[in-house]
Structure formats: structure tokens, C-alpha cells
Design a protein around this motif. Sequence first.
Motif, PDB file in Angstrom:
ATOM      1  N   ILE A  26      -9.051   2.933  -3.877  1.00 17.73           N
ATOM      2  CA  ILE A  26      -8.403   4.220  -3.613  1.00 17.73           C
ATOM      3  C   ILE A  26      -8.780   5.193  -4.724  1.00 17.73           C
TER       4      ILE A  26
ATOM      5  N   LEU B  21       0.824  -1.200   0.000  1.00 21.21           N
ATOM      6  CA  LEU B  21       0.000   0.000   0.000  1.00 21.21           C
ATOM      7  C   LEU B  21       0.861   1.253   0.000  1.00 21.21           C
TER       8      LEU B  21
ATOM      9  N   THR C 144      -8.268  -1.408  -5.814  1.00 23.48           N
ATOM     10  CA  THR C 144      -7.871  -1.077  -4.447  1.00 23.48           C
ATOM     11  C   THR C 144      -8.897  -0.265  -3.673  1.00 23.48           C
TER      12      THR C 144
ATOM     13  N   SER D 162      -7.462   1.910  -9.259  1.00 22.15           N
ATOM     14  CA  SER D 162      -8.482   2.439  -8.354  1.00 22.15           C
ATOM     15  C   SER D 162      -9.604   1.431  -8.149  1.00 22.15           C
TER      16      SER D 162
ATOM     17  N   TRP E 198      -8.821   1.714   2.857  1.00 23.67           N
ATOM     18  CA  TRP E 198      -7.839   1.171   1.918  1.00 23.67           C
ATOM     19  C   TRP E 198      -7.149  -0.057   2.510  1.00 23.67           C
TER      20      TRP E 198
ATOM     21  N   SER F 131     -15.375   4.334   3.680  1.00 23.04           N
ATOM     22  CA  SER F 131     -14.666   5.242   2.773  1.00 23.04           C
ATOM     23  C   SER F 131     -15.345   6.590   2.625  1.00 23.04           C
TER      24      SER F 131
ATOM     25  N   CYS G 153     -11.054   6.821   5.714  1.00 19.68           N
ATOM     26  CA  CYS G 153     -10.765   6.531   4.315  1.00 19.68           C
ATOM     27  C   CYS G 153      -9.480   5.719   4.184  1.00 19.68           C
ATOM     28  N   LYS G 154      -8.439   6.106   4.904  1.00 17.88           N
ATOM     29  CA  LYS G 154      -7.179   5.364   4.860  1.00 17.88           C
ATOM     30  C   LYS G 154      -7.348   3.952   5.428  1.00 17.88           C
TER      31      LYS G 154
END
Length: 544
Positions: free
Chosen positions: A92, A57, A90, A87, A114, A193, A110-111
Motif C-alpha cells: 500500500i 486491512l 502490504t 508499505s 491490496w 497496482s 489498486c484496492k
Amino acid sequence: MFHWYQKSQICYAYLADVIEIPDDEGRSSDGKSGPQSFYVDSAAFKSSRWFTRGWTLQELLAPKDIRFFSSSWDYLGRIGRLVEEISSATGIPTQYLTQELSLASASVACKMHWLSRRKTTRREDMAYCMLGIFGINMPLLYGEGDKAFIRLQEEILKSNTDHTLFCWAWTESVPASWTSMLAPNPAVFAQASQFVQNRVSVKPLPYSMTNYGLSITLPMVQAWSYALLMLDVNDTGMSPGGEQYDYEYNRLNYKFCIPVRPRRSEDGIHERERFPPTPIPFEIRRGNLRRHVIVRARADILALSSLGSLGLTGVRGEIDINRRQSPYGFLITIQDTLHLLDGSSKSFKFWSSSAENRVLQDISKAIRFETFPNKHSFDPDSSVFWVNPEGHSRTSGLMKIGRGQDVGCVLYFEVRISAPASSHHVSSSKDVEWNCQAVPAEFWKDSESSKVKLLKRLDLRFKSGRSYQEDEGPYKVEVGEIFRVPVGGLVPAGGKICTTVHLATRPGYNNFDVEHPPEESGEADWEDELSDSSVVARVSGKRG
């Protein structure tokens, strides 16, 4: 390692499980043509194991330039050309992959989202691989297991005011004995997310970790046997029910809440509650005065050792959400509990007390309820009134709430479905119409026939488009936001649909007197009174 990748000129990503396929049409991924040309299937590229590992990551997010190669070291392309596929693989957003947006602008949730898609060989590395992404440092202690992820969150707390850290969902991966405000593992952020920090709220008060738990001051919303803490959190414009709505309006008027419950020891310490399992939106104006609470933030040994057990049942009692056949529910919250109590209730403890509202520590100990026609419609543990249309287009029910015969009110609930849900599918929230009304407690009679007539009368009024004239009474109810309750680990695509119902006291009603209705012999009189839109219940408010 993160800074090492960040300072690099070029990084090469070798995808050992991506194989190029001969192209009969003479086209290849690098634009060359000829009899020896190859191409890479998009699905094979997106399913590469490289996109599922924890340590990769930071290798994906830190470098300025990444070039991807197949198992035979054939060049696949730069990240800029493959950004859409990456995207999709993942989760992201492309702006972070191309570094159009700084990682600092991404919320904690959000992180964590991921990370939730990834795996590591060692459990500790699920935390350690995020140190550079969060910009924090902490010792690496291999052998500590899942405690590493708890330590990571504690370090984030020390340097970040982002409440999205608490926006995780109670899924099947959460132990039944979990009580911490912090998440047990990254997997519970799989649906997080959309959560972002609220930038327009009042100045946040500092919070910190203590030996008792997380010490924090937040607005509180009272449910039946627990409370909802209102976080400084919004979402990116997608409602839990799946509908788009005005992001700017949502940002200014809504925040997300998570449930906490006082410990049974009554020592003032609170615990994260299992229901609602996901953060739910509430209008900011519904939050009571800010309340300082201490919520457990360190999991006990039992919880850490039982990761993976079912989350909705366990040692703290049962919330029988999965076993209930009713697919629709009204989550009841209350602004002011004082008007639901009689004179014998002065000994009960309040969370907060003011001229505007009084919030009990445990409303379930002080206020009684009764439901009709199903005696088990209301679940006090979840604070939800459940209804089941059973194939019909509508269903309704009543709930008397209050301590004392003529104290409190009667809540009327109705669900209308434009397309009846089958036993295997819950209707879209767009297909459901929610109605709720409060009428004075004096209309609630002990006899079965009186309750039947009251329910029928209210059914007719709503069917004709009329409602009880509540503007003269002390109570008002507001049907609020829709959210889904997961069943079988499905969040939010499956499960049950709920809406929030907020019971409030009208401004200026500091106390009131209720004149008793006619006795059973005069039943028709008070029934007609309810049906006449020009007459309201005999409740005289004394405005302060």
C-alpha cells in the motif's frame, strides 16, 4: 466496522507474533537506553501475520491514529514512524497509509491489489472485508463461498465507472472454464497496482449488468480469432516490460485492452479470453469505432467449483503457450479486414462496417494464412507469430495473410537480440529489437525456393538498414507495445516477451487492383523489383 474504526481517536494493533529482542548496545525502538532495552527486527515486523489478514486491512486504512505493540505489549511506534515498513509489507503506498490521499482516489484495481496479498478463514470474508473500503453495502450470506466476491464486483459496477475492475490477470488460480468479465478471486489482481482510470477520454457511455451479462460499449481492436476491448485505463508510468516512460504522453495516447471472444453459439454474447493473460497497452488511435458488446459477467457453476485449476488449458480449446519453445512473439491485430478478402467472402458477418474499416466477427473463418520457414509459427488461437532465435542473435520469418492468391499481403517478422537468451532466461525487453514489414501478396510464390529467396532478400534489406517502400502500397504495419506472457505463473518477471503488430490500410485505399507478377520463369525480375528501392510493387490504389 469501517466507519467505527474511522471515527476512533486511537486504534491499538497487537502483533502477537512480533517479539522484541534484547539490545546489547542499549538501544530500543522507543529511544530509551539501559541494560533492559529491546528492539524489534524490521524483517520480523514486516512478516507479521497481522499484515496478511483480510479484516485487518480496514483496521489499517480507516483509523486516524494507529499504535503498534509487540507480543509482550511493548510499544513499537505509531503508523507515521513505521509507514515505510508497513508499505513494504502490504504493498500500500505510504500516502494512503498516512491519509495524505483519500481512499476514493485509489483505483478499483489498486484496492484489489491490496486485498490480493491477504487471506481470511472464511472465503466469503475476502469480499465482505472490502465493503467499507469501497463504500458499498450488500447482505452477508455466509455459505455462498466464492460467489461473494462476484457479488462484490457487481455492486462496484453499480456505483463506479472505473474500468480497472476488469484489469485482472489470467493466472493459474483461474479455472480453465472461466468466461466471465469479472475476476474469480482477489489473487488475480496481484500485478494490478499500476492501473488507473483514464481521466482524459471521451465521455464514457453508461454500462450495466443484464441477465445476459455486462452490456458495455467500447472501442475494439481486431485480433485473429478474438478481439481486444479498449478500456478507459492507463498505468502509473511503468511499462509492462519494466521501462519507465513519459506518464503524460502515455496518459494521452495509450489505453489498456483485454481480450474477448464470441461464443461458439453465435448468439452475440462474448466471453473473456485467456490470451493475452494480462491487460496490454495499445495506442488509442488504433481502436476501431465503438462497438456495443455483451460480455458474460456471471460465472457458471462449473467454473466456481473448479477454482484453482490451470488457466491456460481447458474446455474451450487449447492455447499452447507453455509448450511452445519460442520465447518471442508478435501479436497481430488488424484494422480493416475487407482488403484481405476476395469476392467470395461477402457472406461473412462483420462486427462493424464503415467506409474506414470493416471488422469481422471471426477472422479465422474467412482469411487464410501460411507461414515460412516454420509451418507452425503462427498460432491462430493466440493471434501470435512465434519466433525462436535458438541461441542466435537474430531470426526471421514470413506469413502470407489473405483470402486468395494475390489478395492480402506478406508479413515479414524479425527479432534481433543484443544478448542471446539462454534456455532458462528470457532477455530483457531492452535487449530485443522488433522489426515487421508488409509487402504485397504477389511476391508470395508456392515454390519453396521462391520463399527462401524472398526471405533472404528481406533479411538483407533490413540488415542494410533499408525497408520496402511501403508508402505507395495499401498496407502499413506498426510495431507497438511490449508485454510479457507468464509461464508457470510468473507475471511479469518470467515467461515470454511479445510485442503488438498492427496491420492497417492506408487512408484513401477503399479498394485496389493488383497486377499479377511474372510467372516462375521470370522469378528474377520480380525479385530484382523488390530489391530496387526506387521501384515498388505493382499495386495501384484507387483513392476515395
